[in-house]
Design an enzyme around this catalytic site. Structure first.
Site, PDB file in Angstrom:
ATOM      1  N   SER A  32       3.454  -4.728  -5.134  1.00  0.00           N
ATOM      2  CA  SER A  32       2.622  -5.284  -6.199  1.00  0.00           C
ATOM      3  C   SER A  32       2.250  -4.193  -7.201  1.00  0.00           C
ATOM      4  CB  SER A  32       1.358  -5.880  -5.583  1.00  0.00           C
ATOM      5  OG  SER A  32       0.491  -6.338  -6.592  1.00  0.00           O
ATOM      6  N   GLN A  46       0.803  -1.231   0.000  1.00  0.00           N
ATOM      7  CA  GLN A  46       0.000   0.000   0.000  1.00  0.00           C
ATOM      8  C   GLN A  46       0.835   1.280   0.000  1.00  0.00           C
ATOM      9  OE1 GLN A  46      -3.230   0.648  -0.431  1.00  0.00           O
ATOM     10  NE2 GLN A  46      -3.866  -1.482  -0.582  1.00  0.00           N
ATOM     11  N   HIS A  66      -0.205  -3.698  -9.451  1.00  0.00           N
ATOM     12  CA  HIS A  66      -1.555  -3.194  -9.738  1.00  0.00           C
ATOM     13  C   HIS A  66      -2.072  -2.188  -8.719  1.00  0.00           C
ATOM     14  CE1 HIS A  66      -4.372  -5.566  -7.051  1.00  0.00           C
ATOM     15  NE2 HIS A  66      -3.314  -6.325  -6.938  1.00  0.00           N
ATOM     16  N   CYS A 108     -11.020  -8.046  -0.154  1.00  0.00           N
ATOM     17  CA  CYS A 108     -10.874  -9.463   0.165  1.00  0.00           C
ATOM     18  C   CYS A 108     -11.936  -9.912   1.153  1.00  0.00           C
ATOM     19  CB  CYS A 108      -9.492  -9.720   0.741  1.00  0.00           C
ATOM     20  SG  CYS A 108      -8.230  -8.786  -0.104  1.00  0.00           S
TER      21      CYS A 108
HETATM   22  C1  LIG Z   1      -3.461  -5.793  -2.369  1.00  0.00           C
HETATM   23  C2  LIG Z   1      -2.610  -6.124  -1.216  1.00  0.00           C
HETATM   24  C3  LIG Z   1      -1.883  -7.332  -1.167  1.00  0.00           C
HETATM   25  C4  LIG Z   1      -2.012  -8.394  -2.219  1.00  0.00           C
HETATM   26  O1  LIG Z   1      -1.424  -8.037  -3.422  1.00  0.00           O
HETATM   27  P1  LIG Z   1      -1.881  -8.837  -4.746  1.00  0.00           P
HETATM   28  O2  LIG Z   1      -0.934  -8.393  -5.791  1.00  0.00           O
HETATM   29  O3  LIG Z   1      -3.293  -8.407  -5.019  1.00  0.00           O
HETATM   30  O4  LIG Z   1      -1.782 -10.288  -4.434  1.00  0.00           O
HETATM   31  C5  LIG Z   1      -1.072  -7.574  -0.077  1.00  0.00           C
HETATM   32  N1  LIG Z   1      -0.956  -6.680   0.905  1.00  0.00           N
HETATM   33  C6  LIG Z   1      -1.627  -5.509   0.895  1.00  0.00           C
HETATM   34  C7  LIG Z   1      -1.434  -4.553   2.018  1.00  0.00           C
HETATM   35  C8  LIG Z   1      -2.479  -5.197  -0.159  1.00  0.00           C
HETATM   36  O5  LIG Z   1      -3.138  -4.049  -0.149  1.00  0.00           O
END
Ligand SMILES: *Cc1c(COP(=O)(O)O)cnc(C)c1O
Length: 396
Positions: free
Chosen positions: A206, A186, A208, A332
């Site tokens: 990540s 985040q 996205h 989630c």
């Molecule tokens: C979205 C998110 C993840 C998971 O990432 P993905 O690429 O969707 O598997 C893990 N930790 C946090 C804090 C997230 O916001």
């Protein structure tokens, strides 16, 4: 007439930058080689892979050998946690917090089933763990500490640097090093990340979440870290994450990370202004609302609000009918009636927690988006409350 759409769920995922899409396309049709092949096509792919790794490393103040591309943020967290523990001969103790993303939390639950001991640290009302609590939780057989950088439901930023400093002092006095992992999914692209300054051994991000493609993540692993792979295959990513590298996604990852990182100040200012406008508008037009995790130590894009006397899910659906996309706590948690584990840990009562909505602003949102939400939201809240017996009794 085309329905107006306002996307305020940027902590769930983001739109991909046009420059990133353009960058990615060439790897499907031109540079489509396998980076492990020795011929021209392979070498071109390898060059792209190396460039992406170099860019990503530079943005984290790491070196290229410390960056491992993965399939997503969840996978990065899993490799960090299970990779460290698997490299350790004996089972032992892990410290995490009660507000982690499920990628970490459910990994820890699995560890408990597997005979590990896990301490889940509490947080204060702003959603922040205490460094003192963490120090006290350390045991002789503690192997790993995993604490997220910023929370995905309320945005609270954890004292990662302070924790790292304390662990460094503790590690200086013991034989078995305690490793420190942070889920920075985040904060990547929203705060300048510097692994040296943060003092972590492992860090997960990540694409996205910062206007890159879905299905690609990265894990920083500090040089000298004793870590084992959790999947086995063709020795890609230095053996830590086997599987033919997705050059298109990886290049898109690096490009998106580069663009986001170059716009942090500009974007954060815009986003903060929009969030504050939204917050002020809600507080001045809707009674009986609670701002969750309003502390100053939070990322600027998240606004988590409890609307008392209504179900967050019902409000989400009503807003969706008006073209507004938000989330209840976290994406989630959709489909589960359980109150958010994050809000519970912060001491938000279950009823207020059920009425919680997360608005997460992105750099493409505008003032008009917020105006539209402020036009629709009070009516939606009113209409739902008018159906609530408790609310009606209270206001009779
Ligand atoms: C979205 C998110 C993840 C998971 O990432 P993905 O690429 O969707 O598997 C893990 N930790 C946090 C804090 C997230 O916001």
């Amino acid at each position: 007439m085309k329905r107006r759409r306002v996307y305020l769920d940027n902590s769930a995922t983001t739109v991909v930058y046009p420059e990133v899409i353009k960058e990615m396309q060439s790897y499907f049709s031109d540079t489509y080689g396998n980076a492990s092949s020795l011929h021209y096509f392979g070498r071109q792919a390898k060059i792209a892979l190396d460039n992406a790794r170099k860019k990503t490393a530079a943005l984290l103040n790491a070196s290229s050998e410390e960056i491992f591309f993965t399939g997503c943020g969840t996978e990065s967290d899993n490799i960090a946690i299970f990779g460290i523990l698997n490299a350790h001969k004996k089972k032992g103790h892990v410290i995490t917090s009660r507000i982690e993303h499920h990628a970490v939390l459910y990994s820890c639950k699995h560890l408990e089933d597997d005979g590990y001991e896990v301490t889940y640290l509490d947080v204060d009302k702003d959603g922040i763990v205490s460094v003192e609590d963490l120090k006290e939780a350390v045991k002789d057989d503690t192997i790993l500490v995993t604490i997220m950088h910023a929370n995905n439901e309320v945005g609270s930023i954890q004292p990662i640097e302070e924790i790292a400093l304390e662990l460094k002092k503790i590690n200086a006095k013991r034989k078995n090093k305690i490793y420190f992992h942070t889920d920075a999914v985040q904060t990547a692209g929203k705060l300048h990340l510097d692994v040296e300054k943060l003092g972590v051994d492992l860090l997960a991000i990540s694409a996205h979440k910062f206007n890159g493609p879905k299905g690609v993540g990265a894990l920083y692993v500090k040089k000298g870290t004793n870590i084992s792979p959790i999947t086995f295959g063709g020795h890609h990513e230095n053996g830590l994450r086997s599987g033919t590298e997705n050059i298109s996604s990886i290049s898109g990852f690096a490009k998106a990370f580069e663009i986001s990182s170059s716009k942090i100040e500009e974007c954060n200012k815009r986003i903060l202004d929009l969030r504050e406008k939204l917050k002020a508008g809600i507080l001045s037009t809707i009674p009986e609302v609670i701002i969750n995790g309003s502390g100053s130590k939070a990322v600027s894009n998240i606004l988590n609000v409890s609307f008392n006397y209504i179900e967050g899910e019902a409000l989400l659906l009503m807003l969706d009918m008006k073209g507004i996309a938000v989330s209840t706590g976290s994406a989630c948690a959709t489909g589960s009636a359980e109150p958010s584990h994050v809000l519970s840990a912060m001491g938000v009562n279950p009823v207020a927690s059920q009425g919680a909505i997360r608005f997460s602003v992105g750099c493409y949102n505008t003032g008009e988006d917020v105006d539209y939400v402020l036009e629709v939201l009070p009516k939606a809240v009113n209409s739902l409350r008018s159906m609530s017996p408790v609310w009606n009794q209270k206001n009779a």
